[in-house]
Enzyme design. Structure first.
Site: not given
Length: 289
Positions: A8, A42, A213
Protein backbone atom coordinates in the site's frame (compact mmCIF):
# COMPACT_ATOMS: atom_id res chain seq x y z
CA UNK A 1 9.16 -18.63 -0.31
CA UNK A 2 7.67 -15.21 -1.18
CA UNK A 3 7.57 -14.47 -4.90
CA UNK A 4 5.29 -11.40 -4.87
CA UNK A 5 4.68 -8.58 -2.41
CA UNK A 6 1.82 -6.06 -2.58
CA UNK A 7 2.50 -2.72 -0.87
CA UNK A 8 0.00 0.00 0.00
CA UNK A 9 1.08 3.65 -0.40
CA UNK A 10 -0.46 6.18 2.00
CA UNK A 11 0.27 5.37 5.61
CA UNK A 12 2.44 2.46 4.48
CA UNK A 13 5.15 3.02 1.87
CA UNK A 14 4.89 6.83 2.02
CA UNK A 15 5.84 8.71 5.18
CA UNK A 16 3.86 11.43 6.95
CA UNK A 17 4.96 13.93 4.25
CA UNK A 18 3.60 11.66 1.50
CA UNK A 19 7.18 10.93 0.40
CA UNK A 20 9.04 7.74 -0.47
CA UNK A 21 12.10 7.39 1.75
CA UNK A 22 15.46 6.20 0.48
CA UNK A 23 15.29 3.25 2.88
CA UNK A 24 11.99 2.04 1.44
CA UNK A 25 13.14 2.66 -2.13
CA UNK A 26 16.30 0.62 -1.60
CA UNK A 27 14.30 -2.18 0.02
CA UNK A 28 11.99 -2.42 -3.00
CA UNK A 29 14.97 -2.55 -5.35
CA UNK A 30 16.54 -5.23 -3.15
CA UNK A 31 13.38 -7.34 -3.39
CA UNK A 32 13.29 -6.94 -7.16
CA UNK A 33 16.96 -7.92 -7.41
CA UNK A 34 16.10 -11.16 -5.60
CA UNK A 35 13.35 -11.97 -8.10
CA UNK A 36 10.42 -10.86 -5.96
CA UNK A 37 7.60 -9.25 -7.97
CA UNK A 38 6.77 -5.95 -6.27
CA UNK A 39 3.22 -4.64 -6.68
CA UNK A 40 1.97 -1.23 -5.58
CA UNK A 41 -1.62 -1.58 -4.33
CA UNK A 42 -3.31 1.73 -3.59
CA UNK A 43 -6.54 3.66 -3.53
CA UNK A 44 -4.85 6.37 -5.58
CA UNK A 45 -5.31 6.79 -9.32
CA UNK A 46 -2.72 5.17 -11.59
CA UNK A 47 -1.48 8.47 -13.02
CA UNK A 48 -0.92 9.73 -9.47
CA UNK A 49 1.17 6.65 -8.64
CA UNK A 50 3.15 7.19 -11.83
CA UNK A 51 3.96 10.76 -10.75
CA UNK A 52 5.12 9.62 -7.30
CA UNK A 53 7.60 7.12 -8.80
CA UNK A 54 8.60 9.27 -11.77
CA UNK A 55 12.18 9.96 -10.63
CA UNK A 56 12.87 6.69 -8.80
CA UNK A 57 13.59 4.41 -11.75
CA UNK A 58 11.10 1.89 -10.32
CA UNK A 59 8.83 -0.08 -12.60
CA UNK A 60 6.24 -2.29 -10.93
CA UNK A 61 2.78 -3.67 -11.46
CA UNK A 62 0.25 -1.21 -10.02
CA UNK A 63 -3.13 -2.03 -8.51
CA UNK A 64 -4.93 1.32 -8.29
CA UNK A 65 -8.33 2.78 -7.36
CA UNK A 66 -8.66 0.17 -4.59
CA UNK A 67 -8.40 -2.71 -7.05
CA UNK A 68 -10.49 -1.31 -9.91
CA UNK A 69 -7.43 -1.14 -12.20
CA UNK A 70 -4.25 -3.12 -12.77
CA UNK A 71 -1.43 -1.67 -14.89
CA UNK A 72 1.67 -3.45 -16.13
CA UNK A 73 5.18 -2.23 -15.26
CA UNK A 74 5.32 -0.60 -18.70
CA UNK A 75 2.09 1.30 -18.01
CA UNK A 76 -0.43 -0.67 -20.07
CA UNK A 77 -3.90 -1.29 -18.63
CA UNK A 78 -4.12 -5.02 -17.97
CA UNK A 79 -7.45 -5.24 -16.12
CA UNK A 80 -10.18 -2.86 -15.00
CA UNK A 81 -13.61 -2.91 -13.39
CA UNK A 82 -15.41 0.42 -13.92
CA UNK A 83 -18.45 1.42 -11.90
CA UNK A 84 -21.86 1.40 -13.54
CA UNK A 85 -22.50 4.98 -14.66
CA UNK A 86 -25.98 4.96 -13.12
CA UNK A 87 -24.51 3.92 -9.76
CA UNK A 88 -21.86 6.64 -9.93
CA UNK A 89 -24.47 9.30 -10.72
CA UNK A 90 -26.74 8.15 -7.90
CA UNK A 91 -23.83 8.31 -5.43
CA UNK A 92 -22.64 11.73 -6.54
CA UNK A 93 -26.09 13.29 -6.54
CA UNK A 94 -26.56 12.14 -2.93
CA UNK A 95 -23.13 13.49 -1.93
CA UNK A 96 -23.91 16.85 -3.54
CA UNK A 97 -27.31 16.98 -1.85
CA UNK A 98 -25.59 16.51 1.52
CA UNK A 99 -22.71 18.95 0.85
CA UNK A 100 -19.88 16.42 0.68
CA UNK A 101 -16.48 17.08 -0.81
CA UNK A 102 -15.85 14.22 -3.25
CA UNK A 103 -13.34 12.90 -5.78
CA UNK A 104 -14.20 10.86 -8.85
CA UNK A 105 -11.32 8.70 -10.08
CA UNK A 106 -11.56 8.39 -13.85
CA UNK A 107 -9.10 7.13 -16.45
CA UNK A 108 -7.23 10.40 -16.91
CA UNK A 109 -8.20 12.69 -14.03
CA UNK A 110 -9.58 13.09 -10.53
CA UNK A 111 -12.82 15.01 -10.93
CA UNK A 112 -13.75 17.21 -8.00
CA UNK A 113 -16.40 19.92 -7.44
CA UNK A 114 -15.61 23.58 -8.11
CA UNK A 115 -16.68 24.46 -4.58
CA UNK A 116 -14.71 21.59 -3.01
CA UNK A 117 -12.27 23.73 -1.03
CA UNK A 118 -15.14 25.95 0.10
CA UNK A 119 -17.01 22.92 1.47
CA UNK A 120 -13.99 21.90 3.53
CA UNK A 121 -13.33 25.47 4.74
CA UNK A 122 -16.93 25.66 6.00
CA UNK A 123 -16.50 22.34 7.82
CA UNK A 124 -13.25 23.55 9.40
CA UNK A 125 -14.91 26.81 10.52
CA UNK A 126 -17.75 24.84 12.14
CA UNK A 127 -15.25 22.53 13.81
CA UNK A 128 -13.24 25.41 15.30
CA UNK A 129 -16.38 27.31 16.33
CA UNK A 130 -17.67 24.29 18.23
CA UNK A 131 -14.28 23.69 19.83
CA UNK A 132 -11.98 26.77 19.93
CA UNK A 133 -9.14 24.66 21.33
CA UNK A 134 -9.03 22.34 18.30
CA UNK A 135 -5.68 22.06 16.51
CA UNK A 136 -6.52 23.95 13.31
CA UNK A 137 -3.07 23.32 11.83
CA UNK A 138 -3.60 19.56 12.16
CA UNK A 139 -6.80 19.65 10.11
CA UNK A 140 -5.27 22.06 7.59
CA UNK A 141 -2.53 19.48 7.08
CA UNK A 142 -5.13 16.76 6.49
CA UNK A 143 -6.84 18.93 3.88
CA UNK A 144 -3.48 19.76 2.27
CA UNK A 145 -2.69 16.05 2.04
CA UNK A 146 -5.99 15.42 0.28
CA UNK A 147 -5.11 18.01 -2.36
CA UNK A 148 -1.54 16.76 -2.81
CA UNK A 149 -2.59 14.22 -5.42
CA UNK A 150 -1.92 14.65 -9.13
CA UNK A 151 -4.50 15.15 -11.86
CA UNK A 152 -7.33 17.22 -10.39
CA UNK A 153 -9.97 18.59 -12.77
CA UNK A 154 -12.80 20.69 -11.35
CA UNK A 155 -16.37 20.08 -12.49
CA UNK A 156 -19.60 22.05 -12.06
CA UNK A 157 -21.60 19.06 -10.86
CA UNK A 158 -22.03 15.31 -11.11
CA UNK A 159 -23.86 15.76 -14.41
CA UNK A 160 -20.42 16.28 -15.98
CA UNK A 161 -19.79 12.52 -15.82
CA UNK A 162 -22.84 11.69 -17.93
CA UNK A 163 -20.48 11.92 -20.92
CA UNK A 164 -19.91 8.38 -22.24
CA UNK A 165 -16.21 9.13 -22.58
CA UNK A 166 -15.75 9.34 -18.80
CA UNK A 167 -15.05 6.03 -17.06
CA UNK A 168 -15.53 6.03 -13.29
CA UNK A 169 -13.46 3.65 -11.19
CA UNK A 170 -13.80 4.99 -7.67
CA UNK A 171 -15.65 7.68 -5.73
CA UNK A 172 -14.14 9.07 -2.54
CA UNK A 173 -16.17 11.13 -0.06
CA UNK A 174 -14.18 13.25 2.42
CA UNK A 175 -15.32 15.22 5.46
CA UNK A 176 -13.97 16.62 8.71
CA UNK A 177 -17.41 16.07 10.26
CA UNK A 178 -17.51 12.59 11.85
CA UNK A 179 -21.31 12.57 12.12
CA UNK A 180 -21.61 13.48 8.45
CA UNK A 181 -19.23 10.67 7.48
CA UNK A 182 -21.16 8.19 9.60
CA UNK A 183 -24.41 9.24 7.94
CA UNK A 184 -22.86 8.67 4.51
CA UNK A 185 -21.41 5.31 5.55
CA UNK A 186 -24.77 4.07 6.78
CA UNK A 187 -26.53 5.36 3.67
CA UNK A 188 -24.27 3.40 1.32
CA UNK A 189 -23.52 0.37 3.52
CA UNK A 190 -26.13 -1.86 1.89
CA UNK A 191 -25.79 -0.61 -1.69
CA UNK A 192 -26.10 -3.58 -4.09
CA UNK A 193 -23.29 -4.03 -6.59
CA UNK A 194 -20.88 -1.76 -4.71
CA UNK A 195 -17.89 -2.13 -2.38
CA UNK A 196 -17.67 0.36 0.50
CA UNK A 197 -14.33 0.86 2.27
CA UNK A 198 -12.40 3.40 4.34
CA UNK A 199 -8.80 4.29 3.53
CA UNK A 200 -8.43 6.98 6.22
CA UNK A 201 -10.29 8.39 9.21
CA UNK A 202 -11.96 11.19 7.28
CA UNK A 203 -13.24 9.37 4.18
CA UNK A 204 -15.17 6.51 2.71
CA UNK A 205 -14.86 5.10 -0.82
CA UNK A 206 -17.12 3.29 -3.24
CA UNK A 207 -16.30 1.14 -6.25
CA UNK A 208 -17.70 -1.83 -8.17
CA UNK A 209 -18.35 -4.90 -6.00
CA UNK A 210 -15.71 -6.81 -8.00
CA UNK A 211 -13.10 -4.12 -7.35
CA UNK A 212 -10.96 -4.72 -4.25
CA UNK A 213 -7.24 -4.97 -3.60
CA UNK A 214 -7.57 -8.62 -2.65
CA UNK A 215 -9.47 -9.49 -5.82
CA UNK A 216 -6.89 -7.66 -7.93
CA UNK A 217 -4.01 -9.40 -6.15
CA UNK A 218 -5.61 -12.78 -6.86
CA UNK A 219 -6.06 -11.89 -10.55
CA UNK A 220 -2.46 -10.71 -10.84
CA UNK A 221 -1.07 -13.75 -9.01
CA UNK A 222 -2.88 -16.03 -11.47
CA UNK A 223 -1.59 -13.96 -14.40
CA UNK A 224 2.01 -14.31 -13.20
CA UNK A 225 1.66 -17.93 -12.09
CA UNK A 226 2.34 -17.16 -8.44
CA UNK A 227 0.46 -19.24 -5.82
CA UNK A 228 -1.30 -17.05 -3.25
CA UNK A 229 0.70 -18.91 -0.60
CA UNK A 230 3.81 -17.31 -2.12
CA UNK A 231 2.43 -13.76 -1.91
CA UNK A 232 2.83 -11.15 0.82
CA UNK A 233 1.01 -7.90 1.51
CA UNK A 234 1.53 -4.91 3.78
CA UNK A 235 -0.90 -2.09 4.56
CA UNK A 236 -2.36 0.15 7.21
CA UNK A 237 -6.06 0.68 6.59
CA UNK A 238 -9.43 -0.95 6.01
CA UNK A 239 -9.16 -0.83 2.21
CA UNK A 240 -6.11 -3.12 2.64
CA UNK A 241 -8.00 -5.83 4.53
CA UNK A 242 -9.00 -7.81 1.44
CA UNK A 243 -5.39 -8.24 0.33
CA UNK A 244 -4.04 -8.80 3.85
CA UNK A 245 -6.54 -11.65 4.27
CA UNK A 246 -5.85 -13.27 0.90
CA UNK A 247 -2.04 -13.02 0.83
CA UNK A 248 0.05 -15.93 2.03
CA UNK A 249 1.81 -13.69 4.55
CA UNK A 250 0.72 -10.24 5.70
CA UNK A 251 1.92 -7.32 7.78
CA UNK A 252 0.16 -4.35 9.30
CA UNK A 253 1.98 -1.09 9.81
CA UNK A 254 2.73 0.03 13.36
CA UNK A 255 0.48 3.04 12.72
CA UNK A 256 -2.47 0.88 11.63
CA UNK A 257 -5.71 0.61 13.66
CA UNK A 258 -6.02 -2.36 16.01
CA UNK A 259 -8.46 -4.17 13.69
CA UNK A 260 -5.89 -4.14 10.87
CA UNK A 261 -3.12 -5.37 13.15
CA UNK A 262 -5.32 -8.22 14.36
CA UNK A 263 -6.05 -9.25 10.76
CA UNK A 264 -2.36 -9.47 9.77
CA UNK A 265 0.22 -12.16 10.48
CA UNK A 266 2.71 -9.65 11.88
CA UNK A 267 3.11 -5.97 12.70
CA UNK A 268 6.03 -3.95 11.38
CA UNK A 269 7.25 -0.46 12.29
CA UNK A 270 5.13 2.64 11.50
CA UNK A 271 5.37 4.39 8.13
CA UNK A 272 7.35 7.16 9.84
CA UNK A 273 10.04 4.58 10.71
CA UNK A 274 10.32 2.76 7.36
CA UNK A 275 8.22 -0.22 8.38
CA UNK A 276 8.01 -1.41 4.77
CA UNK A 277 11.79 -1.58 4.53
CA UNK A 278 11.94 -3.72 7.68
CA UNK A 279 9.22 -6.04 6.39
CA UNK A 280 10.90 -6.48 3.00
CA UNK A 281 14.30 -7.20 4.55
CA UNK A 282 12.73 -9.86 6.75
CA UNK A 283 11.02 -11.42 3.73
CA UNK A 284 14.23 -11.39 1.68
CA UNK A 285 16.07 -13.15 4.51
CA UNK A 286 13.43 -15.90 4.51
CA UNK A 287 13.46 -16.14 0.71
CA UNK A 288 17.22 -16.05 0.28
CA UNK A 289 18.83 -17.38 3.47
Amino acid sequence: MVKMIAIDLDGTLLNERKQLSEENLHAIKLAQSQGVEVVIATGRAYFDVKAIFEHTGLKTWVISANGACIHTPSGDLFHHVPMEKKDALTILRWLEQHDFYYEVFSKDAILTPLNGRQILDIELDRLTSANPDVDTAFFEEIIHGQFSQTGFVQIDSSESIVDDGITVYNILAFSLDEDKLLKGWHHFSDSPGLTLVKSAKHNFELEHEKAAKGIALDILAKKLGVPLAATAAVGDSFNDLSMLKIAGYSAAMGNAPLEIKQAADTVTLPNTENGVSLFIHELVKKTCP
